[in-house]
Design a protein around this motif. Structure first.
Motif, PDB file in Angstrom:
ATOM      1  N   LEU A 127       0.860  -1.174   0.000  1.00 48.40           N
ATOM      2  CA  LEU A 127       0.000   0.000   0.000  1.00 48.40           C
ATOM      3  C   LEU A 127       0.896   1.225   0.000  1.00 48.40           C
ATOM      4  CD1 LEU A 127      -2.466  -0.992   2.889  1.00 48.40           C
ATOM      5  CD2 LEU A 127      -2.633  -1.601   0.461  1.00 48.40           C
ATOM      6  N   MET A 128       0.704   2.112  -0.954  1.00 43.99           N
ATOM      7  CA  MET A 128       1.476   3.344  -0.989  1.00 43.99           C
ATOM      8  C   MET A 128       0.862   4.373  -0.026  1.00 43.99           C
ATOM      9  SD  MET A 128       4.005   2.532  -2.791  1.00 43.99           S
ATOM     10  CE  MET A 128       4.797   4.129  -2.996  1.00 43.99           C
ATOM     11  N   GLU A 129       1.378   5.591  -0.059  1.00 43.16           N
ATOM     12  CA  GLU A 129       0.992   6.597   0.912  1.00 43.16           C
ATOM     13  C   GLU A 129      -0.512   6.892   0.876  1.00 43.16           C
ATOM     14  OE1 GLU A 129       5.250   6.818   0.275  1.00 43.16           O
ATOM     15  OE2 GLU A 129       3.583   6.918  -1.156  1.00 43.16           O
ATOM     16  N   ARG A 130      -1.064   7.030   2.081  1.00 40.06           N
ATOM     17  CA  ARG A 130      -2.439   7.500   2.296  1.00 40.06           C
ATOM     18  C   ARG A 130      -3.516   6.565   1.742  1.00 40.06           C
ATOM     19  NH1 ARG A 130       0.827  11.269   0.640  1.00 40.06           N
ATOM     20  NH2 ARG A 130       0.053  11.116  -1.507  1.00 40.06           N
ATOM     21  N   VAL A 131      -3.188   5.308   1.550  1.00 38.77           N
ATOM     22  CA  VAL A 131      -4.209   4.328   1.148  1.00 38.77           C
ATOM     23  C   VAL A 131      -5.085   4.000   2.355  1.00 38.77           C
ATOM     24  CG1 VAL A 131      -4.577   1.938   0.429  1.00 38.77           C
ATOM     25  CG2 VAL A 131      -2.863   3.342  -0.719  1.00 38.77           C
ATOM     26  N   GLN A 132      -6.375   3.784   2.102  1.00 44.25           N
ATOM     27  CA  GLN A 132      -7.288   3.389   3.164  1.00 44.25           C
ATOM     28  C   GLN A 132      -8.012   2.105   2.773  1.00 44.25           C
ATOM     29  OE1 GLN A 132      -9.853   6.443   4.750  1.00 44.25           O
ATOM     30  NE2 GLN A 132      -8.340   8.045   4.410  1.00 44.25           N
ATOM     31  N   LEU A 133      -7.973   1.138   3.675  1.00 44.38           N
ATOM     32  CA  LEU A 133      -8.711  -0.116   3.498  1.00 44.38           C
ATOM     33  C   LEU A 133      -9.720  -0.257   4.624  1.00 44.38           C
ATOM     34  CD1 LEU A 133      -5.898  -2.793   2.824  1.00 44.38           C
ATOM     35  CD2 LEU A 133      -6.966  -1.246   1.181  1.00 44.38           C
ATOM     36  N   ALA A 166      -1.663   1.991  -5.411  1.00 36.92           N
ATOM     37  CA  ALA A 166      -1.017   3.295  -5.492  1.00 36.92           C
ATOM     38  C   ALA A 166      -1.568   4.250  -4.432  1.00 36.92           C
ATOM     39  CB  ALA A 166      -1.195   3.882  -6.887  1.00 36.92           C
ATOM     40  N   SER A 167      -0.898   5.367  -4.272  1.00 38.57           N
ATOM     41  CA  SER A 167      -1.248   6.322  -3.226  1.00 38.57           C
ATOM     42  C   SER A 167      -2.669   6.870  -3.377  1.00 38.57           C
ATOM     43  CB  SER A 167      -0.247   7.473  -3.207  1.00 38.57           C
ATOM     44  OG  SER A 167      -0.244   8.131  -4.466  1.00 38.57           O
ATOM     45  N   HIS A 180      -5.519 -11.733  -6.729  1.00 42.05           N
ATOM     46  CA  HIS A 180      -4.060 -11.691  -6.745  1.00 42.05           C
ATOM     47  C   HIS A 180      -3.561 -10.923  -7.974  1.00 42.05           C
ATOM     48  CE1 HIS A 180      -4.383 -14.736  -3.631  1.00 42.05           C
ATOM     49  NE2 HIS A 180      -5.073 -15.507  -4.457  1.00 42.05           N
ATOM     50  N   ASP A 181      -2.378 -10.330  -7.847  1.00 38.98           N
ATOM     51  CA  ASP A 181      -1.725  -9.633  -8.964  1.00 38.98           C
ATOM     52  C   ASP A 181      -2.608  -8.531  -9.549  1.00 38.98           C
ATOM     53  OD1 ASP A 181       0.334  -9.139 -10.847  1.00 38.98           O
ATOM     54  OD2 ASP A 181      -0.685 -10.377 -12.344  1.00 38.98           O
ATOM     55  N   VAL A 182      -3.293  -7.810  -8.682  1.00 42.05           N
ATOM     56  CA  VAL A 182      -4.140  -6.692  -9.115  1.00 42.05           C
ATOM     57  C   VAL A 182      -3.349  -5.395  -8.945  1.00 42.05           C
ATOM     58  CG1 VAL A 182      -6.250  -5.392  -8.600  1.00 42.05           C
ATOM     59  CG2 VAL A 182      -6.278  -7.894  -8.554  1.00 42.05           C
ATOM     60  N   TRP A 183      -3.507  -4.486  -9.893  1.00 46.05           N
ATOM     61  CA  TRP A 183      -2.874  -3.162  -9.813  1.00 46.05           C
ATOM     62  C   TRP A 183      -3.982  -2.127  -9.696  1.00 46.05           C
ATOM     63  CZ3 TRP A 183      -0.359  -0.313 -14.540  1.00 46.05           C
ATOM     64  CH2 TRP A 183       0.120   0.932 -14.116  1.00 46.05           C
ATOM     65  N   ILE A 184      -3.969  -1.371  -8.608  1.00 44.55           N
ATOM     66  CA  ILE A 184      -4.966  -0.333  -8.358  1.00 44.55           C
ATOM     67  C   ILE A 184      -4.274   1.022  -8.426  1.00 44.55           C
ATOM     68  CG2 ILE A 184      -6.621   0.579  -6.686  1.00 44.55           C
ATOM     69  CD1 ILE A 184      -6.895  -2.323  -5.656  1.00 44.55           C
ATOM     70  N   GLY A 185      -4.702   1.859  -9.352  1.00 44.70           N
ATOM     71  CA  GLY A 185      -4.030   3.114  -9.633  1.00 44.70           C
ATOM     72  C   GLY A 185      -4.293   4.211  -8.613  1.00 44.70           C
ATOM     73  N   GLY A 232     -11.217  -9.350  -9.844  1.00 45.68           N
ATOM     74  CA  GLY A 232     -10.615 -10.624 -10.210  1.00 45.68           C
ATOM     75  C   GLY A 232      -9.102 -10.562 -10.317  1.00 45.68           C
ATOM     76  N   ASN A 233      -8.477 -11.732 -10.325  1.00 45.26           N
ATOM     77  CA  ASN A 233      -7.025 -11.841 -10.459  1.00 45.26           C
ATOM     78  C   ASN A 233      -6.526 -11.093 -11.695  1.00 45.26           C
ATOM     79  OD1 ASN A 233      -6.914 -13.603  -8.231  1.00 45.26           O
ATOM     80  ND2 ASN A 233      -7.233 -15.395  -9.536  1.00 45.26           N
ATOM     81  N   GLY A 234      -5.389 -10.412 -11.544  1.00 40.60           N
ATOM     82  CA  GLY A 234      -4.735  -9.804 -12.681  1.00 40.60           C
ATOM     83  C   GLY A 234      -5.393  -8.566 -13.249  1.00 40.60           C
ATOM     84  N   ALA A 235      -6.440  -8.071 -12.602  1.00 43.44           N
ATOM     85  CA  ALA A 235      -7.139  -6.894 -13.116  1.00 43.44           C
ATOM     86  C   ALA A 235      -6.315  -5.630 -12.874  1.00 43.44           C
ATOM     87  CB  ALA A 235      -8.507  -6.759 -12.466  1.00 43.44           C
ATOM     88  N   VAL A 236      -6.632  -4.585 -13.630  1.00 45.25           N
ATOM     89  CA  VAL A 236      -5.993  -3.277 -13.491  1.00 45.25           C
ATOM     90  C   VAL A 236      -7.088  -2.222 -13.344  1.00 45.25           C
ATOM     91  CG1 VAL A 236      -4.541  -1.519 -14.580  1.00 45.25           C
ATOM     92  CG2 VAL A 236      -3.981  -3.948 -14.853  1.00 45.25           C
ATOM     93  N   ILE A 237      -6.974  -1.423 -12.287  1.00 43.18           N
ATOM     94  CA  ILE A 237      -7.924  -0.338 -12.036  1.00 43.18           C
ATOM     95  C   ILE A 237      -7.197   0.972 -12.305  1.00 43.18           C
ATOM     96  CG2 ILE A 237      -9.542   0.655 -10.404  1.00 43.18           C
ATOM     97  CD1 ILE A 237      -9.967  -2.369 -11.028  1.00 43.18           C
ATOM     98  N   ALA A 238      -7.616   1.708 -13.311  1.00 44.73           N
ATOM     99  CA  ALA A 238      -6.922   2.926 -13.710  1.00 44.73           C
ATOM    100  C   ALA A 238      -7.028   4.003 -12.632  1.00 44.73           C
ATOM    101  CB  ALA A 238      -7.494   3.449 -15.023  1.00 44.73           C
ATOM    102  N   ALA A 239      -6.061   4.915 -12.638  1.00 46.24           N
ATOM    103  CA  ALA A 239      -6.036   6.012 -11.676  1.00 46.24           C
ATOM    104  C   ALA A 239      -7.325   6.822 -11.725  1.00 46.24           C
ATOM    105  CB  ALA A 239      -4.845   6.918 -11.967  1.00 46.24           C
ATOM    106  N   GLY A 240      -7.835   7.173 -10.551  1.00 46.63           N
ATOM    107  CA  GLY A 240      -9.015   8.011 -10.456  1.00 46.63           C
ATOM    108  C   GLY A 240     -10.332   7.321 -10.700  1.00 46.63           C
ATOM    109  N   SER A 241     -10.307   6.029 -10.945  1.00 45.68           N
ATOM    110  CA  SER A 241     -11.545   5.306 -11.237  1.00 45.68           C
ATOM    111  C   SER A 241     -12.403   5.147  -9.980  1.00 45.68           C
ATOM    112  CB  SER A 241     -11.239   3.919 -11.799  1.00 45.68           C
ATOM    113  OG  SER A 241     -10.539   4.009 -13.012  1.00 45.68           O
ATOM    114  N   VAL A 242     -13.701   5.054 -10.191  1.00 53.13           N
ATOM    115  CA  VAL A 242     -14.633   4.708  -9.126  1.00 53.13           C
ATOM    116  C   VAL A 242     -15.310   3.406  -9.542  1.00 53.13           C
ATOM    117  CG1 VAL A 242     -16.687   5.367  -7.826  1.00 53.13           C
ATOM    118  CG2 VAL A 242     -15.012   7.116  -8.473  1.00 53.13           C
TER     119      VAL A 242
END
Length: 213
Positions: free
Chosen positions: A54-60, A72-73, A121-126, A138-148
């Motif tokens: 988790l990069m800076e200021r992430v909230q879970l 990402a942050s 697993h292996d998910v990238w959240i922008g 799902g596994n391997g998905a990518v969530i672009a920056a700023g997405s909701v």
């Protein structure tokens, strides 16, 4: 005047024990091996599995994060909803004790925990992405920056926008299925080390560990 806007310098090494960059706030949560939590992150009633960071200021909140997930942050996963069917949406109606208005209403917190976020697993959240309660990625998905993200995301799919929608797939369905079938995220640390070259070359990885037959 130079201002460091992307957080402190990256560290050169991690360890099997979780690495925490104070200040962080973690409550009732589990952190796996080789995890990295950057400063000002907040993790509440959540799980961060092996090798994820988790990069800076992430909230879970009420979120289960799989292995090898990159967050990402400023991302927010499982932001807690307010009960808007009441006369007021303000939290004094369920956090009454802090206002000296009586006891807290635990049913609201139970309602929130019943709508967890699940990250494969292996998910990238922008940067700055928001994933709403009850969503599964799902596994391997990518969530672009700023997405909701308001709906589930299929494996190896790239989504973007508000609300997020599919823009493309990371790989052709057959390739994605071959990669996913290896479940490489469960390989041991020693196996990952032995096979690191294959993770830098898709064709090598497929030939060696996910043959089409």
């Amino acid at each position: 005047m130079y201002i460091e806007s992307y957080g402190p310098t990256r560290i050169d090494s991690l360890s099997p024990e979780p690495t925490l960059h104070d200040p962080v706030h973690i409550t009732e949560s589990n952190l796996g091996r080789w995890t990295d939590v950057r400063s000002y992150a907040r993790v509440s009633e959540s799980t961060l599995d092996d090798y994820s960071y988790l990069m800076e200021r992430v909230q879970l909140d009420y979120t289960s994060v799989g292995k090898f997930v990159s967050v990402a942050s400023d991302a927010r996963l499982g932001p807690t909803n307010h009960p808007i069917t009441r006369p007021t949406a303000h939290h004094f109606s369920y956090r009454a004790a802090m206002y000296d208005l009586g006891s807290d209403d635990e049913t609201v917190f139970e309602w929130r925990s019943d709508h967890p976020v699940t990250i494969g697993h292996d998910v990238w959240i922008g940067h700055g992405a928001t994933i709403l309660p009850g969503v599964e990625i799902g596994n391997g998905a990518v969530i672009a920056a700023g997405s909701v993200v308001t709906d589930d995301v299929s494996p190896y799919t790239v989504v973007a926008g508000v609300p997020a929608s599919v823009i493309r797939r990371r790989f052709a369905p057959e390739i994605a299925a071959r990669i996913e079938s290896t479940e490489w995220w469960h390989w041991s640390h020693e196996t990952l080390s032995e096979r690191i070259a294959a993770f830098r070359d898709l064709e090598m990885f497929l030939d060696m560990y996910a043959p089409s037959d």
